[in-house]
Design a protein around this motif. Structure first.
Motif, PDB file in Angstrom:
ATOM      1  N   ASN A   1     -30.074  78.896 -60.066  1.00 13.84           N
ATOM      2  CA  ASN A   1     -30.558  79.318 -58.761  1.00 13.84           C
ATOM      3  C   ASN A   1     -29.508  79.049 -57.694  1.00 13.84           C
ATOM      4  O   ASN A   1     -28.798  78.054 -57.726  1.00 13.84           O
TER       5      ASN A   1
ATOM      6  N   GLU B   1     -26.385  82.848 -58.270  1.00  6.84           N
ATOM      7  CA  GLU B   1     -27.566  83.202 -59.057  1.00  6.84           C
ATOM      8  C   GLU B   1     -27.169  83.907 -60.355  1.00  6.84           C
ATOM      9  O   GLU B   1     -26.350  84.824 -60.365  1.00  6.84           O
TER      10      GLU B   1
ATOM     11  N   GLN C   1     -31.583  88.174 -56.967  1.00 11.43           N
ATOM     12  CA  GLN C   1     -32.412  86.984 -56.906  1.00 11.43           C
ATOM     13  C   GLN C   1     -33.459  87.034 -58.015  1.00 11.43           C
ATOM     14  O   GLN C   1     -33.924  88.109 -58.409  1.00 11.43           O
TER      15      GLN C   1
ATOM     16  N   ARG D   1     -37.009  84.991 -59.850  1.00 15.29           N
ATOM     17  CA  ARG D   1     -38.094  84.015 -59.851  1.00 15.29           C
ATOM     18  C   ARG D   1     -38.731  84.012 -61.238  1.00 15.29           C
ATOM     19  O   ARG D   1     -38.712  85.019 -61.940  1.00 15.29           O
ATOM     20  N   TYR D   2     -39.300  82.855 -61.598  1.00 13.06           N
ATOM     21  CA  TYR D   2     -39.829  82.676 -62.943  1.00 13.06           C
ATOM     22  C   TYR D   2     -41.288  82.251 -62.853  1.00 13.06           C
ATOM     23  O   TYR D   2     -41.639  81.337 -62.098  1.00 13.06           O
TER      24      TYR D   2
ATOM     25  N   TRP E   1     -44.993  80.990 -59.499  1.00 12.75           N
ATOM     26  CA  TRP E   1     -43.651  81.562 -59.363  1.00 12.75           C
ATOM     27  C   TRP E   1     -42.709  80.504 -58.790  1.00 12.75           C
ATOM     28  O   TRP E   1     -42.984  79.912 -57.756  1.00 12.75           O
ATOM     29  N   LYS E   2     -41.579  80.318 -59.481  1.00 15.80           N
ATOM     30  CA  LYS E   2     -40.626  79.296 -59.080  1.00 15.80           C
ATOM     31  C   LYS E   2     -39.208  79.837 -59.209  1.00 15.80           C
ATOM     32  O   LYS E   2     -38.959  80.787 -59.956  1.00 15.80           O
ATOM     33  N   THR E   3     -38.290  79.208 -58.486  1.00 20.43           N
ATOM     34  CA  THR E   3     -36.873  79.481 -58.696  1.00 20.43           C
ATOM     35  C   THR E   3     -36.385  78.664 -59.886  1.00 20.43           C
ATOM     36  O   THR E   3     -37.096  77.780 -60.379  1.00 20.43           O
TER      37      THR E   3
ATOM     38  N   GLN F   1     -36.553  74.962 -59.731  1.00 19.70           N
ATOM     39  CA  GLN F   1     -37.900  74.408 -59.623  1.00 19.70           C
ATOM     40  C   GLN F   1     -38.642  74.395 -60.952  1.00 19.70           C
ATOM     41  O   GLN F   1     -39.634  73.695 -61.103  1.00 19.70           O
TER      42      GLN F   1
ATOM     43  N   GLU G   1     -39.279  87.736 -62.379  1.00 19.98           N
ATOM     44  CA  GLU G   1     -39.203  88.718 -61.295  1.00 19.98           C
ATOM     45  C   GLU G   1     -37.737  88.903 -60.917  1.00 19.98           C
ATOM     46  O   GLU G   1     -37.059  87.950 -60.535  1.00 19.98           O
TER      47      GLU G   1
ATOM     48  N   GLN H   1     -34.648  88.115 -49.960  1.00 17.02           N
ATOM     49  CA  GLN H   1     -35.001  86.834 -49.369  1.00 17.02           C
ATOM     50  C   GLN H   1     -35.697  87.024 -48.018  1.00 17.02           C
ATOM     51  O   GLN H   1     -35.587  86.184 -47.132  1.00 17.02           O
TER      52      GLN H   1
END
Length: 254
Positions: free
Chosen positions: A104, A110, A171, A173-174, A186-188, A191, A202, A226
């Motif tokens: 991340n 990224e 970017q 997200r997981y 949903w997290k980066t 995280q 995503e 973002q």
């Protein structure tokens, strides 16, 4: 005497005012046609730029989509020992080289790494099939030329190759599962506590046209990956978000 000698012929032409009015009308028609042509040309350039933006996004997202769908998948192993033929199912992923990893950060940091068994699918993100490694590990990231690039991390001589141009931001997200509460969050990448619990990814791409289109207008409703306001510098910009399920993560949720 000939009867035609006494006949006179009258000649009639356009007066100067009539000629001036005709020229003025002609110039108006030419000016209108020129304006219509200029508008049509700008519209065509805008449509071509938008089509190129969508085409680049489609190529990048399709490539990632294909690698996600084989990530962590098992394959069948046939054994023939002393005339006894058996079929076994492999592990879903190698413990040492997991099927999913991510870093991340900003657009230059990224990255997304997707792994699958070579015996299941020999092709990596570049379309190469000549790997001799047990695992194909396709890594995606942006380069300094605003291109989404990828390569197989297990190939020592492999270099990052561009998949799509004009990509200004990338970017991820997981969706990490919580089996105890049966929920997804949903997290980066930084995280996520356990990538083995991630059931979907995503992917967000902000793509801009290579050439400027001067009649483009800013739209405050269009945001970047973002939630930033898109620049208004004459380029066509679009933000694309896709959610792709890791369909081989069976048994994560009860």
């Amino acid at each position: 005497m000939s009867p035609y000698k006494n006949q006179t012929y009258s000649q009639k032409g356009y007066t100067l005012p009539e000629l001036l009015i005709g020229m003025a009308l002609g110039l108006l028609v030419i000016a209108a046609a020129t304006a219509v042509y200029g508008t049509s040309k700008q519209t065509w350039h805008a449509m071509a730029a938008a089509d190129a933006v969508h085409a680049n996004a489609r190529v990048a997202l399709r490539n990632i989509h294909e690698q996600v769908h084989v990530a962590g998948a098992a394959y069948l192993k046939a054994n023939n020992s002393n005339g006894n033929f058996t079929v076994e199912i492999s592990l879903n992923e190698d413990a040492g080289q997991v099927a999913l990893a991510g870093v991340n950060g900003n657009k230059s940091v990224e990255s997304l790494t997707l792994g699958h068994w070579h015996a299941l699918d020999t092709m990596d993100c570049q379309g190469n099939t000549g790997s001799t490694h047990a695992i194909v590990r396709s890594d995606y990231k942006l380069n300094t030329n605003k291109e989404l690039s990828c390569k197989d991390l297990n190939l020592t001589n492999s270099t990052y190759q561009a998949l799509a141009e004009g990509v200004e931001d990338f970017q991820l997200r997981y969706a990490e599962a919580n089996p105890s509460t049966q929920t997804l969050q949903w997290k980066t990448a930084n995280q996520v506590t356990d990538m083995g619990q991630v059931l979907a990814i995503e992917v967000c791409l902000r793509v801009a046209s290579i050439n400027t289109v001067h009649n483009t207008k800013s739209n405050s409703h269009l945001k970047g990956c973002q939630d930033e306001v898109l620049l208004s510098d004459g380029r066509v910009r679009r933000t694309f978000k896709r959610v792709v399920a890791l369909r081989n993560r069976e048994g994560v949720m009860p």
